[in-house]
Each structure stands twice: as C-alpha cells, then as structure tokens.
Design a protein around this motif. Structure first.
Motif, PDB file in Angstrom:
ATOM      1  N   ALA A 163       0.831  -1.207   0.000  1.00  6.74           N
ATOM      2  CA  ALA A 163       0.000   0.000   0.000  1.00  6.74           C
ATOM      3  C   ALA A 163       0.863   1.253   0.000  1.00  6.74           C
ATOM      4  CB  ALA A 163      -0.943  -0.008   1.197  1.00  6.74           C
ATOM      5  N   LEU A 164       1.931   1.242   0.798  1.00  6.77           N
ATOM      6  CA  LEU A 164       2.833   2.390   0.839  1.00  6.77           C
ATOM      7  C   LEU A 164       3.530   2.587  -0.501  1.00  6.77           C
ATOM      8  CD1 LEU A 164       4.343   1.777   4.382  1.00  6.77           C
ATOM      9  CD2 LEU A 164       3.111   3.844   3.689  1.00  6.77           C
ATOM     10  N   ARG A 165       3.997   1.493  -1.088  1.00  6.62           N
ATOM     11  CA  ARG A 165       4.672   1.591  -2.396  1.00  6.62           C
ATOM     12  C   ARG A 165       3.718   2.083  -3.469  1.00  6.62           C
ATOM     13  NH1 ARG A 165       5.725  -3.665  -5.853  1.00  6.62           N
ATOM     14  NH2 ARG A 165       3.475  -3.279  -6.019  1.00  6.62           N
ATOM     15  N   ASP A 166       2.522   1.501  -3.525  1.00  6.24           N
ATOM     16  CA  ASP A 166       1.575   1.853  -4.583  1.00  6.24           C
ATOM     17  C   ASP A 166       1.127   3.302  -4.471  1.00  6.24           C
ATOM     18  OD1 ASP A 166       1.902  -0.760  -5.264  1.00  6.24           O
ATOM     19  OD2 ASP A 166      -0.124  -1.416  -4.735  1.00  6.24           O
ATOM     20  N   THR A 167       0.933   3.774  -3.251  1.00  6.50           N
ATOM     21  CA  THR A 167       0.564   5.181  -3.055  1.00  6.50           C
ATOM     22  C   THR A 167       1.689   6.094  -3.517  1.00  6.50           C
ATOM     23  OG1 THR A 167      -0.881   4.658  -1.190  1.00  6.50           O
ATOM     24  CG2 THR A 167      -0.098   6.927  -1.355  1.00  6.50           C
ATOM     25  N   ALA A 168       2.931   5.735  -3.206  1.00  9.17           N
ATOM     26  CA  ALA A 168       4.072   6.542  -3.644  1.00  9.17           C
ATOM     27  C   ALA A 168       4.181   6.552  -5.167  1.00  9.17           C
ATOM     28  CB  ALA A 168       5.359   6.003  -3.024  1.00  9.17           C
ATOM     29  N   ILE A 169       3.900   5.418  -5.801  1.00  6.73           N
ATOM     30  CA  ILE A 169       3.932   5.339  -7.269  1.00  6.73           C
ATOM     31  C   ILE A 169       2.895   6.278  -7.869  1.00  6.73           C
ATOM     32  CG2 ILE A 169       3.280   3.836  -9.204  1.00  6.73           C
ATOM     33  CD1 ILE A 169       4.744   1.568  -7.734  1.00  6.73           C
ATOM     34  N   GLY A 214       2.083  13.613  -9.518  1.00  3.94           N
ATOM     35  CA  GLY A 214       2.744  14.828  -9.047  1.00  3.94           C
ATOM     36  C   GLY A 214       3.811  15.329 -10.005  1.00  3.94           C
ATOM     37  N   GLY A 215       4.530  14.417 -10.657  1.00  2.00           N
ATOM     38  CA  GLY A 215       5.593  14.815 -11.580  1.00  2.00           C
ATOM     39  C   GLY A 215       5.233  14.686 -13.042  1.00  2.00           C
ATOM     40  N   ALA A 216       4.007  14.194 -13.338  1.00  2.00           N
ATOM     41  CA  ALA A 216       3.561  13.966 -14.721  1.00  2.00           C
ATOM     42  C   ALA A 216       4.578  13.110 -15.478  1.00  2.00           C
ATOM     43  CB  ALA A 216       3.327  15.296 -15.438  1.00  2.00           C
ATOM     44  N   LEU A 217       5.002  12.010 -14.843  1.00  6.01           N
ATOM     45  CA  LEU A 217       6.058  11.181 -15.413  1.00  6.01           C
ATOM     46  C   LEU A 217       5.517  10.123 -16.361  1.00  6.01           C
ATOM     47  CD1 LEU A 217       8.394  10.453 -12.352  1.00  6.01           C
ATOM     48  CD2 LEU A 217       8.297  12.464 -13.833  1.00  6.01           C
ATOM     49  N   ARG A 218       6.354   9.729 -17.312  1.00  3.61           N
ATOM     50  CA  ARG A 218       6.092   8.535 -18.108  1.00  3.61           C
ATOM     51  C   ARG A 218       6.386   7.318 -17.232  1.00  3.61           C
ATOM     52  NH1 ARG A 218       9.330  11.880 -21.555  1.00  3.61           N
ATOM     53  NH2 ARG A 218       8.209  12.608 -23.414  1.00  3.61           N
ATOM     54  N   VAL A 258      12.699  15.911  -8.672  1.00  2.93           N
ATOM     55  CA  VAL A 258      13.139  14.560  -9.027  1.00  2.93           C
ATOM     56  C   VAL A 258      13.809  14.626 -10.394  1.00  2.93           C
ATOM     57  CG1 VAL A 258      10.899  13.944 -10.053  1.00  2.93           C
ATOM     58  CG2 VAL A 258      12.448  12.138  -9.302  1.00  2.93           C
ATOM     59  N   ARG A 259      14.935  13.948 -10.519  1.00  4.00           N
ATOM     60  CA  ARG A 259      15.676  13.937 -11.780  1.00  4.00           C
ATOM     61  C   ARG A 259      15.292  12.684 -12.561  1.00  4.00           C
ATOM     62  NH1 ARG A 259      20.250  11.398 -12.174  1.00  4.00           N
ATOM     63  NH2 ARG A 259      20.552  11.588  -9.918  1.00  4.00           N
ATOM     64  N   VAL A 260      14.807  12.870 -13.797  1.00  2.00           N
ATOM     65  CA  VAL A 260      14.331  11.743 -14.593  1.00  2.00           C
ATOM     66  C   VAL A 260      15.090  11.685 -15.911  1.00  2.00           C
ATOM     67  CG1 VAL A 260      12.025  11.883 -13.578  1.00  2.00           C
ATOM     68  CG2 VAL A 260      12.475  13.051 -15.724  1.00  2.00           C
ATOM     69  N   ILE A 261      15.160  10.483 -16.467  1.00  2.00           N
ATOM     70  CA  ILE A 261      15.754  10.272 -17.792  1.00  2.00           C
ATOM     71  C   ILE A 261      14.606   9.986 -18.750  1.00  2.00           C
ATOM     72  CG2 ILE A 261      17.411   8.982 -19.158  1.00  2.00           C
ATOM     73  CD1 ILE A 261      18.639  10.568 -16.851  1.00  2.00           C
ATOM     74  N   ALA A 285       3.613  14.066  -2.805  1.00  2.00           N
ATOM     75  CA  ALA A 285       4.441  13.055  -3.464  1.00  2.00           C
ATOM     76  C   ALA A 285       5.722  12.812  -2.676  1.00  2.00           C
ATOM     77  CB  ALA A 285       4.767  13.490  -4.891  1.00  2.00           C
ATOM     78  N   LEU A 286       6.369  13.883  -2.232  1.00  2.00           N
ATOM     79  CA  LEU A 286       7.612  13.727  -1.469  1.00  2.00           C
ATOM     80  C   LEU A 286       7.356  12.985  -0.162  1.00  2.00           C
ATOM     81  CD1 LEU A 286       9.086  17.279  -2.047  1.00  2.00           C
ATOM     82  CD2 LEU A 286      10.024  15.134  -2.932  1.00  2.00           C
ATOM     83  N   SER A 287       6.239  13.289   0.495  1.00  2.00           N
ATOM     84  CA  SER A 287       5.894  12.611   1.740  1.00  2.00           C
ATOM     85  C   SER A 287       5.635  11.129   1.501  1.00  2.00           C
ATOM     86  CB  SER A 287       4.656  13.268   2.349  1.00  2.00           C
ATOM     87  OG  SER A 287       4.212  12.561   3.485  1.00  2.00           O
ATOM     88  N   ALA A 288       4.932  10.805   0.406  1.00  2.00           N
ATOM     89  CA  ALA A 288       4.633   9.405   0.098  1.00  2.00           C
ATOM     90  C   ALA A 288       5.902   8.635  -0.240  1.00  2.00           C
ATOM     91  CB  ALA A 288       3.636   9.337  -1.060  1.00  2.00           C
TER      92      ALA A 288
END
Length: 298
Positions: free
Chosen positions: A133-139, A145-149, A168-171, A186-189
């Motif tokens: 649950a903690l992992r999935d919420t963070a995902i 939050g970051g509009a990531l792919r 967050v640094r993304v490639i 997002a940072l808290s999660a």
C-alpha cells in the motif's frame, strides 16, 4: 543486399548512432520485420512503391489503427531514405507513399477530486504499514505529481529524489535528462515508502532502484500498469486506464489551473509544443461539456 540484412543494419544504426530508446527501436524493428514477412526477403533494389502499398494495405485489412499505420509509414520512409544515404540503392521507393491521417483521440483524464479521493484512500491504507500500500501510493503520487512517463518512474534511483529542493531527476526519451518539481504529498509518500516499505522488498538484485517489485528487482512497467488500473479503473469508469492517464491528468489540471503551455511542455519533456497542445483540446472539451450541461441557453 537483402531487405532483412538492411533492416538489421538500420535498426543497429537507430540504436547506436541516433540513440533512440530501446522501445522505439523495437517498434521500428517489428514493423520492418513485418514488411519482410509480407513482401518476402527479396533484394533491396527490387522493392518498389507497390510492395510498400501492399504491405500497408495488408495491415489495414487486419484492422490496424490509423495511428499505427502512420507510424509504419514514417518508419519505412526513414528506412528507405537511409538505404539511399548509405548507397545501398539509388532511388527511394517511399517518396510517393501517402501517410494515413491520424484520428485525434483525447486522452483519458481523471478529475482532480477523483484523484484526491483515490490518493487519500491510499494514504489511509498505508497508515497501517502495509508495504504494498505504501509503495503503490508513492507510485501514484509520483506519476501524478511529476507527470512522469512509466519508463521514467521505473528508472528512478534513490538519489534521483532531491527532497531539499522538492525535485526529481528523470531520464526521458532519447536519454534526455530533466529535473521535475514534486509537491509535498508526493515527497511525503516517497519518504514513507523509502523508510517503512522499501526495506521489505530489498534483495541482492535491488541495487539503487527506488521502486522495487515483489522479487526485489527494479519495478517493471507491467506492475505499474496493474497498480494504476486496479486503483483507478472503478473510479474513472473504464479499464482503459494506465500510468499515462495520470500524466494526461496532471497536464490537463495544470492548464485548467492557468499554467503556461510552455512550462507544461518543459515539465512533460516534450520536444515539440504541438505535442503538448493536445491538452488544451482536453481542457476545451471539458469546458464545452460543462457549458452544455449547465448553461440555460446551451
């Protein structure tokens, strides 16, 4: 030279010289391999416009989407141009190949209240300390939050997150690096997952990966898709939802809130402003829908 040999050399060129992403190279290789299977592995100089048209027609008969046909057309044009540039043949048979027009499909977007409800429910579930649950919420928080792919999320390492600067640094595509802001939720999660849940997943295969799968290795896109679909499909009312829907939602909500289009382009890592502009159509469609429902003279 046979077509199959040319396809192999071309896709190696895409990977090593043009440095396209592995997923893009696989798509081109798959399309061109299908071309070989359809017209036969003949000599490269024997391929003409009719062979290419027959290949596209066969794909049309199989019910292939217009967007896929357009991609195939662009791919075979690039391939044929490359064979001429490399001196493997004198003329380009794809010059008169017509690209099928793409149909405009607006992305699936979840409303801000819906996402707030889902994410708040995830936090409540994680309060009990369940690692998944903690992992999935963070995902979910990080994707939205970051509009990531999804590929960007799966590629995150522990050091990718800079809590002090809330970034967050993304490639991204083409191995391009960018720094994306993250909000407090997002940072808290992420921190709750990193401290209270990640140790439960860690194995020798974990390395520095931030998000881990059940077996301890770096999480894969399929698992992330499953997390998003399981969490959001009921609330959104469709099974056709995945990580990219959270990216779409984030971009649309930013524009709804008055964000500058070029700022959203930079956040998403789009090379072209035209790619970002589809989200203005989403916002306009939502406005038109609200108008039709609420305005007495609609």
């Amino acid at each position: 030279m046979l077509i199959s040999a040319a396809v192999s050399a071309y896709t190696d060129h895409l990977a090593t010289v043009r440095r396209l992403s592995p997923a893009t190279v696989r798509a081109y290789r798959s399309d061109l391999t299908d071309l070989v299977a359809t017209i036969g592995d003949r000599k490269l100089e024997e391929v003409d416009i009719e062979h290419l048209r027959d290949w596209l027609w066969a794909a049309t008969q199989r019910g292939m989407a217009r967007s896929t046909l357009a991609r195939r057309t662009a791919g075979v044009r690039g391939f044929c141009a490359w064979t001429v540039e490399e001196g493997h043949r004198a003329t380009d048979p794809s010059l008169r190949l017509v690209t099928p027009k793409r149909g405009r499909t607006l992305p699936t977007v979840a409303t801000a209240p819906t996402l707030a409800e889902v994410l708040d429910a995830g936090r409540i579930a994680g309060a009990g300390g369940d690692p998944h649950a903690l992992r999935d919420t963070a995902i979910l928080e990080t994707l939205y939050g970051g509009a990531l792919r999804v590929s960007e999320l799966c590629g995150l390492d522990l050091e990718s997150v800079d809590s002090s600067n809330a970034t967050v640094r993304v490639i991204g595509k083409g191995s391009k690096e960018r720094v994306v802001p993250l909000g407090a939720p997002a940072l808290s999660a992420i921190e709750a997952y990193r401290v209270r849940a990640r140790p439960a997943f860690v194995t020798e295969a974990s390395g520095t990966a931030l998000f881990l799968g059940t077996r301890g290795g770096r999480i894969n896109p399929r698992t992330v898709y499953d997390v998003v679909r399981r969490t959001l499909s009921a609330q959104v009312g469709t099974d056709n939802i995945g990580p990219h829907s959270l990216r779409h939602s984030a971009a649309t909500h930013l524009l709804d809130g008055g964000a500058d289009l070029r700022a959203v382009q930079e956040l998403l890592g789009h090379a072209s402003l035209g790619t970002t502009q589809i989200y203005t159509h989403v916002s306009t469609e939502r406005l038109a829908s609200a108008y039709r429902l609420a305005h007495p003279r609609a």
